[in-house]
Scaffold this motif. Structure first.
Motif: not given
Ligand code: G4F
Ligand code: NAP
Length: 341
Positions: A199-201, A220-222, A189-191, A160-162, A293-295
């Motif tokens: 919350e971001f990985v 650490l759980t991912l 792209f991701n920065h 939904p975000y995309g 759904a994953e990217v």
């Molecule tokens: O860090 P993420 O949550 O970033 P994601 O989904 O790529 O989105 C970020 O980048 C986008 C640009 O492409 C922005 F538009 C968006 O606003 C945001 O800043 O996840 C990155 C990857 C994903 O594939 C996710 O499935 O990491 C994978 N992942 C694996 N384990 C995880 C985790 N992500 C998160 N957040 N938490 C986990 O435990």
């Protein structure tokens, strides 16, 4: 070299939505360093980030407003009288966007419409020409149709975000074409950075690695650790936003490093920073963290931006991850009351 003076001969004025986010803070610092007057939209009647904003960016003029409330955006335009508007506000966490799809659509898509309309109406009334930046995203490429991704790669969003970002992206182009607005989209792209939300990985990993090395956490759980991202440093990326708005003609640009790395590689570098070569005993995966759904892989081609305004990333993937881990070591040591190793 771009002038820091606006149409009136006074210092340029910028209005930023999403000022409390990672990019909002870096962009504010950049524009302030160039002599801009910076106005930032702050939502909520008691936003917990107001104190941080006051501490980190005391010279920013804060305006109360919300992307869900167009009247507040029109008010913000009237107060800020900006030369440049950077629309960074969004529900930006992809995983959350499935759980809150309506809110994500209203803020991340609908907010762009309200912002563009506010700019258009302000221009009509004031006679002033405003330059507009829209924070588009590599998430729009989703199930990628070409490697590497460029400005002309077909969009195939996977969340939904995309989908909301695709709406904002095309609406920005539409306002440029319909109303001759100076409206540009940065397909970033991701920065990441030490200011990235936990919350971001990347930040989840850097924080956990710091805590594990200090004996404050065991594991650490991912979710999906095979996913690959083109990760750069946020400080480099806000430079690109600024440069886009200094171009005579508005356009859309991919901003990326051109390298992709898996979450596993992120773990390699992060754990190595604290002297742990084998991270497997510390990391577990949980299917609850997999996305509907994953990217799978993102990798961008920023040739157009490089040719147009000379943008290139300065911070490497390894330096970025090490910077984040060192920052979290310092924060966690301080909170735990002992000296950083
Ligand atoms: O860090 P993420 O949550 O970033 P994601 O989904 O790529 O989105 C970020 O980048 C986008 C640009 O492409 C922005 F538009 C968006 O606003 C945001 O800043 O996840 C990155 C990857 C994903 O594939 C996710 O499935 O990491 C994978 N992942 C694996 N384990 C995880 C985790 N992500 C998160 N957040 N938490 C986990 O435990
Ligand atoms: P972030 O840290 O999550 O910041 C999001 C900002 O949006 C926060 O200031 C937040 O305010 C604000 N916001 C949320 N809902 C709002 C609303 N209803 N009205 C007004 N403001 C609202 O995001 P970021 O990483 O800085 O990213 C900035 C922009 O670039 C976002 O649009 C994001 O989608 C996009 N983008 C990011 C990346 C990336 O890798 N970082 C890549 C491509 C595109 P609160 O603090 O009050 O919640």
């Amino acid at each position: 070299m771009a002038s820091v003076l606006g149409e009136s001969g006074a210092p340029k004025r910028a209005l930023i939505t999403g000022i409390t986010g990672q990019d909002g803070i870096y962009l504010s610092e950049l524009l302030l360093s160039k002599g801009y007057e910076v106005y930032g939209l702050l939502r909520g009647q008691n936003n917990p980030k107001a104190a941080m904003l006051e501490e980190v960016l005391p010279s920013v003029h804060v305006i109360a407003g919300d992307l869900l409330d167009m009247s507040s955006l029109m008010r913000a335009m009237t107060i800020a009288q900006p030369d440049e508007v950077y629309n960074l506000g969004a529900v930006s966490f992809v995983a959350y966007s499935w759980q809150n799809a309506r809110l994500t659509t209203d803020v991340t898509a609908g907010g762009v419409l309200s912002m563009l309309e506010s700019v258009r109406l302000y221009q009509e009334v004031s006679g002033k020409r405003v330059r507009f930046y829209q924070a588009s995203s590599s998430e729009m490429f989703g199930k990628v149709q070409h490697v590497p991704q460029t400005e002309s790669t077909l969009l195939w969003p996977r969340s939904p975000y995309g989908v909301a970002k695709v709406y904002g992206h095309y609406l920005t182009i539409n306002y440029r074409e319909s109303y001759d607005m100076h409206a540009s989209s940065g397909i970033l792209f991701n920065h990441e950075s030490p200011r990235r939300g936990v919350e971001f990985v990347t930040r989840k990993v850097s924080r956990a690695v710091a805590r594990i090395s200090l004996g404050l956490q065991d594991t650490l759980t991912l979710g999906n650790i095979d996913a690959e991202r083109d990760w750069g440093f946020a400080g480099d990326y806000v430079e690109a936003m600024y440069l886009m708005l200094q171009q005579d003609v508005a356009d859309d640009y991919v901003i990326a490093t051109g390298e992709t790395h898996s979450i596993s590689e992120l773990l390699d570098v992060a754990f190595a920073t604290v002297g742990i070569d084998d991270w497997k005993p510390y990391v577990q995966t949980d299917t609850a963290l997999l996305r509907p759904a994953e990217v799978d892989q993102l990798i961008g081609d920023a040739t157009k931006a490089r040719n147009a305004f000379g943008w290139e990333p300065k911070v490497s993937f390894k330096d970025l991850v090490e910077m984040m881990v060192h920052n979290d070591l310092a924060l966690q040591s301080r909170d735990a009351g002992h000296a950083a190793p």
